[in-house]
Design an enzyme around this catalytic site. Structure first.
Site, mmCIF file in Angstrom:
data_model
loop_
_atom_site.group_PDB
_atom_site.id
_atom_site.type_symbol
_atom_site.label_atom_id
_atom_site.label_comp_id
_atom_site.label_asym_id
_atom_site.label_seq_id
_atom_site.Cartn_x
_atom_site.Cartn_y
_atom_site.Cartn_z
ATOM 1 C CB ILE B 107 -1.080 -0.327 0.876
ATOM 2 C CG1 ILE B 107 -2.249 -1.349 1.389
ATOM 3 C CG2 ILE B 107 -2.011 1.350 1.333
ATOM 4 C CD1 ILE B 107 -2.733 -1.446 2.360
ATOM 5 N NE ARG B 127 8.248 -5.117 9.298
ATOM 6 C CZ ARG B 127 7.411 -6.101 9.158
ATOM 7 N NH1 ARG B 127 6.770 -6.941 9.646
ATOM 8 N NH2 ARG B 127 6.626 -6.208 7.996
ATOM 9 C CB SER B 188 -2.358 1.707 9.811
ATOM 10 O OG SER B 188 -1.508 1.931 8.883
ATOM 11 N NE ARG B 189 -7.133 -2.969 11.389
ATOM 12 C CZ ARG B 189 -7.001 -3.232 9.867
ATOM 13 N NH1 ARG B 189 -6.967 -2.381 9.734
ATOM 14 N NH2 ARG B 189 -7.798 -4.492 9.237
ATOM 15 C CD GLU B 218 -12.218 1.452 12.410
ATOM 16 O OE1 GLU B 218 -12.790 0.446 12.079
ATOM 17 O OE2 GLU B 218 -11.268 1.861 12.553
ATOM 18 C CG HIS B 237 -12.182 0.743 8.279
ATOM 19 N ND1 HIS B 237 -11.344 -0.095 9.627
ATOM 20 C CD2 HIS B 237 -11.428 0.089 7.545
ATOM 21 C CE1 HIS B 237 -10.465 -1.021 9.025
ATOM 22 N NE2 HIS B 237 -10.522 -0.789 7.913
ATOM 23 C CB ILE B 238 -14.418 3.677 2.731
ATOM 24 C CG1 ILE B 238 -13.814 5.787 3.085
ATOM 25 C CG2 ILE B 238 -15.655 3.917 3.626
ATOM 26 C CD1 ILE B 238 -14.428 6.505 2.624
ATOM 27 N N GLY B 239 -10.920 2.202 3.563
ATOM 28 C CA GLY B 239 -10.018 1.795 2.326
ATOM 29 C C GLY B 239 -10.475 1.499 1.592
#
Lengths: 282, 271
Positions: B107, B127, B188-189, B218, B237-239
């Site tokens: 992403i 990372r 992300s979250r 949410e 949350h419409i990713g």
């Protein structure tokens, strides 16, 4: 006081340039506009007083193109609706209902491939969009290839194929109500119309009908005519419409650069040098 | 499993002795206790790659909408109280600014590809460093320390998965390292951000704005301060919420379920 004025910097179409004003300013040499559109000026009238005119074509292309992509994305993904759902005081909402449309890989039709249109094409290319365009003149082959754009000689072909139709033309006699009932009926029922030109380029009444009965899916309008709209107009109430207050040029940077361009034009005119972005009556 | 429901706990697993597979929609699996499921012999699958493009598109949409004050502008344009549009109401350009991508997975990389067309300078923290070819293709510069990215970016976009290491990755300290003119974008979250610290940072103008597709929980409680801040855009949350992608996700899940039930190797299995 009137005799001292040699230059006018027009900001958001003010002051209004009419015969009265021009007569009261006998030493006026130049009118510099803060933007690219000149449809609010009577070019022949101003020229008849021996006054030069200039616009600011470069300053606004980047910010308008970005705003164009912003509106396209917001419309496709139902961002404004989503925001209202997310902050609404209603206790529950159903996520599954709020589905938008994909943006990557769709067909974008650009009507008016000037500097703004070209920049929109560049942004769209990064989203792997197929780019169709319609313009008064053909773009050079290398320019077309740079953005992967295909020319549609007939606007109808563009309208029939595009998922997003973006109008980025200047307002002239020829472009007045360029997008009307007929054009909207040629568009896909799943298509979105995005208007970054002057409001008068789109037939308002036809647009309301088209949106209400599903002839096209949605619209995003950055300029409306008049600005701001009469408060009770139907367009303000439709859920599948995003209206924004001329976001295209409303950034710090654009405001600054537009003024820089105007100053350059004014300086040149006052020193009897060629005016960089002079606009002549056609 | 859609939208993390039903909740998979000990009770549920005990009541379903013949459960073979849990197919979860989307790529995130932080809502599942993998060890627990494994102990019951239940397999798990997700839908990793199909959501990437739409999520990247939404990240770009949020960034552009935030910088150009699109939602505020819309409200002004349709409000019955608006008589004129103030000349000093301005947004900010995206072109030429610096985007810092935290989490350069599929992403994050797609976001970089899109941002490049807007002439943004791209920094990233991950990372592992991407290889040179991948970096040059999008003109991305690696920041080994997240601090460097935070200090230089005009937009900070989070596209990491939620793990114990990324929990509250962006807290008070990180927000204070960011420019006061910067915007935080989260696809992300919610738990990757210390939400209380974010509210404070936004209220005290430690950062300029935020655009969040995800929160914790949410939905947020209706009286939560984030819902009232003018410099925040929140979407529910419409990713991955496009018709085409949701269909593809469903197809992927069906494939995984069918494989799981017939004892075949499971596509997109999460181990």
């Amino acid at each position: 006081m009137g005799k001292k004025v040699q230059a006018i910097y027009l900001w958001w179409h003010k002051p209004v340039i009419d015969p009265e004003l021009l007569q009261s300013l006998p030493n006026l040499k130049v009118i510099a506009n803060s933007g690219v559109g000149m449809d609010h000026l009577d070019l022949k009238l101003v020229a008849s007083f021996g006054v030069k005119m200039a616009n600011a074509p470069c300053a606004v292309s980047s910010s308008t193109a970005d705003a164009g992509m912003a509106l396209l994305l917001a419309s496709a993904r139902r961002l404004v609706e989503g925001y209202h759902v997310a902050i609404s005081s209603g206790s529950e909402y159903c996520e599954a209902d709020l589905l938008g449309d994909e943006v990557t890989g769709v067909a974008l039709g650009i009507i008016g491939m000037g500097s703004i249109g070209c920049k929109i094409a560049l942004g769209a290319k990064a989203f792997e969009m197929t780019i169709l365009y319609h313009n008064r003149t053909w773009r050079k082959e290398q320019e077309e290839q740079a953005v992967g754009a295909t020319c549609c000689e007939k606007m109808d072909n563009l309208l029939q194929q595009a998922d997003f139709v973006t109008a980025v033309v200047s307002l002239t006699l020829h472009t007045h109500k360029l997008i009307g009932k007929r054009e909207m009926e040629l568009m896909k029922p799943t298509a979105t119309l995005i208007n970054f030109s002057r409001g008068a380029v789109v037939d308002r009444g036809a647009l309301v009908t088209a949106l209400q009965i599903g002839i096209i899916r949605a619209a995003a309008l950055d300029v409306t005519f008049p600005e701001p709209r009469p408060r009770d107009h139907m367009l303000l109430k439709l859920k599948n419409v995003i209206i924004t207050p001329q976001l295209g040029t409303k950034t710090d940077k654009a405001t600054y650069v537009v003024t820089e361009e105007a100053v350059e034009n004014i300086r040149a005119a006052l020193n009897d040098l060629p005016v960089p972005s002079e606009v002549l009556p056609s | 499993m859609w939208y993390h429901r039903p909740v998979v706990n000990e009770e549920l697993l005990q009541s379903l002795p013949n459960l073979k597979i849990v197919a979860s929609s989307g790529v995130g699996i932080d809502h599942l206790d993998l060890n627990l499921l494994s102990s019951y012999g239940v397999k798990v699958s997700n839908t990793p790659f199909v959501v990437s493009t739409d999520t990247a598109d939404l990240g770009m949409a949020l960034m552009l909408a935030s910088s150009r004050r699109l939602v505020e502008g819309y409200q002004m344009a349709v409000s019955p109280d608006t008589e004129y549009f103030p000349a000093d109401w301005l947004g900010a350009e995206v072109s030429g600014t610096t985007l810092g991508i935290v989490g350069m997975g599929t992403i994050g990389y797609k976001v970089a590809e899109r941002a490049k067309a807007f002439e943004m300078k791209i920094l990233y923290h991950n990372r592992n460093r991407r290889n040179q070819e991948e970096e040059s293709a999008v003109g991305a510069i690696y920041c080994k320390k997240i601090d460097d990215l935070l200090q230089q970016s005009d937009f900070v976009l989070l596209s990491v998965n939620l793990t114990p290491q990324t929990h509250k990755l962006i807290g008070k300290r990180e927000l204070e390292l960011m420019k006061p003119t910067a915007t935080l974008i989260n696809t992300s979250r919610g738990l990757v951000v210390d939400q209380d610290a974010l509210v404070e940072a936004l209220q005290n103008k430690v950062i300029k704005a935020a655009a969040l597709d995800v929160t914790y929980p949410e939905p947020l409680p209706r009286d939560h301060p984030l819902l009232k801040l003018k410099n925040v855009i929140i979407t529910p949350h419409i990713g991955s919420a496009t018709k085409k992608t949701r269909r593809l996700m469903m197809e992927n899940m069906m494939e995984s379920i069918q494989a799981g039930l017939t004892g075949l190797p499971i596509p997109n299995e999460v181990l």
